[in-house]
Design an enzyme around this catalytic site. Sequence first.
Site, PDB file in Angstrom:
ATOM      1  N   SER A 219       0.877 -10.050  -0.469  1.00 50.76           N
ATOM      2  CA  SER A 219       1.107  -8.726  -0.672  1.00 50.76           C
ATOM      3  C   SER A 219       1.298  -7.857   0.924  1.00 50.76           C
ATOM      4  O   SER A 219       1.199  -6.660   0.509  1.00 50.76           O
ATOM      5  CB  SER A 219      -0.304  -8.158  -0.667  1.00 50.76           C
TER       6      SER A 219
ATOM      7  N   LYS B 189       0.971  -1.129   0.301  1.00 51.71           N
ATOM      8  CA  LYS B 189       0.465  -0.238   0.191  1.00 51.71           C
ATOM      9  C   LYS B 189       0.373   1.315   0.088  1.00 51.71           C
ATOM     10  O   LYS B 189      -0.061   2.196  -0.581  1.00 51.71           O
ATOM     11  CB  LYS B 189      -0.689  -0.498   1.431  1.00 51.71           C
TER      12      LYS B 189
END
Lengths: 339, 339
Positions: free
Chosen positions: B324, B74
């Site tokens: 991720s 992110k």
Amino acid sequence: MVDRQTARHAKRLRPQEAPISADELTLKHVQAAAERLDGVAHRTPLITSATLDAECGATIMLKPESFQRSGSFKFRGAYNRLSQLTEAERTAGVVAYSSGNHGAAVALAARLLGIPAVIVVPATGSALKLAAIAGYGAQLRPYDPASERREEVAAEIAAERSMTIIRPFDDYAVMAGQGTVGLELAGQAGPLDFVLAPVGGGGLIAGVATAVKELQPGAAVIGVEPEDAGDTSESLRAGQRVSIGEPATIADGLRASQPGELTFPINARLLDDVVTVPEPAIIEAMRFCFTRLKIVIEPSGAVTLAALRAGLVPVAGRVGVVLSGGNVDPADFAALLAS
Amino acid sequence: MVDRQTARHAKRLRPQEAPISADELTLKHVQAAAERLDGVAHRTPLITSATLDAECGATIMLKPESFQRSGSFKFRGAYNRLSQLTEAERTAGVVAYSSGNHGAAVALAARLLGIPAVIVVPATGSALKLAAIAGYGAQLRPYDPASERREEVAAEIAAERSMTIIRPFDDYAVMAGQGTVGLELAGQAGPLDFVLAPVGGGGLIAGVATAVKELQPGAAVIGVEPEDAGDTSESLRAGQRVSIGEPATIADGLRASQPGELTFPINARLLDDVVTVPEPAIIEAMRFCFTRLKIVIEPSGAVTLAALRAGLVPVAGRVGVVLSGGNVDPADFAALLAS
């Protein structure tokens, strides 16, 4: 302090256990080990953390041997040792005693080299670790810690089957293999002011110090032990190998009750200091690795970071830190962090 | 399937929320993001495992964004977005709503760029995650999930303080930043036959697919969602965005109840498939990461590996797999593995 004479003396006392490749451990032996390990062992990366640098007021470069094959630095020494066996020795096979990282490392190295291996393991050992050893194809020989001594069980097997005993640290070829951690670190990190490594039997730091002190004589090499397993720091103070009680530290890979005959003289000559860390600092270091670095480090592997974060080593400048392994059961890990 | 017309339509409906930097998302935008991120974001490594290759019958290359700054991919999107704000926008600051990785990423990017940031967080959120956001210097604005909608709270703050809302995925600059994961992967891994990435709102995989499909048109790009949060796979089947019930998956970063307006058309055009994984497979993948790879991966980050190990994607050849993120509380991690 113990000098080279003592090292020679120690060796003379045990000719049947003589190391296979060297009278002495030098950078040349570590470099030869690195050539044998090239393309076989992983070249573990360096990890940095802005948070850690700010905490310590220094540039910290962590070398996570948790990413090494078999999950710890032990693979380096085991493979270097096994790859130098004669054809006859390879055929007969090897035996090692260990419930943990040395056992897994010997088992994996033996499989890669097509050598039969028996690992003498405590019947009470961690199921996960024993499964890992068996998974590498080694034969497990459980012993009862209450009634048997593992060294004797291994010696019997070695005698019966003409197998070679692979010692966990008191062996120059093993130390040379472990020293490749220091060789890589010195190459990857550039000029270093400090190098920290865990101390159990002393094989890892003997190899690391041998490489680092020849390549970067200005770097201070500092060992770290759990408070409860301070045999090497006590021995250094006493000027000779002393034996302590059976350590109960959570750092199961560092539960040596006395330094090695071969490792101690090297460490007495090369180490700048050995410090000891309390158990809670080890747990906090494991937690930091998990929550901040996102890596899994076992208690023995976390003692260096623990010493650093607890301010037990007055570091400055550029600091290389060996995190020696990551073999810890998730349930044990959770229990430690919750304790 | 949804074509470019739909994408333009979606954008036309919300001019006040228009992306700052592009009408379209192309490789060029991802490359520009990579330049902005150069020297700021980490270039995460690739991890391989002989065990995993043997299990899957393919060459698996894992890209652990757990090692990214703020602990997840992110950061890439947040920094790319924030670094393109005008001087006036920077001075007024930004607001984001997130209890997790997007909040931490915006907070860190804002701190690095000297931009004030408010993060709207659930009052019931994880203490660890909220502490991380606050630790990066952002102002926390707790809301009550039972009585308030976080989007509305953020919109109010944005209106009152002239702050820019930083959306978690429905923003081309954010997607371009996330796409640098794919750009790096394609460069590091060489020719790829498959690329797997998690799908929540769809921003990560939209960026990744944009980069990969232009650089390596032969690579199949496969999304992975939890079974319980299969909004994108359902929407693809329906040929349009559909809304599902509030997902309760352990993969808290993937609890989207419908695909993004901007992400969906891109994903409908570029993805070869989206598969869904059951919760136990996610936990097993986290365990594998811990015990074998020695890395900490959060549930959302483990869905790709879960799909792979459960045989849900018929991979062959060379496979790039995005893990991720790694932001998971050790106690939550232990509870999941014990469940």
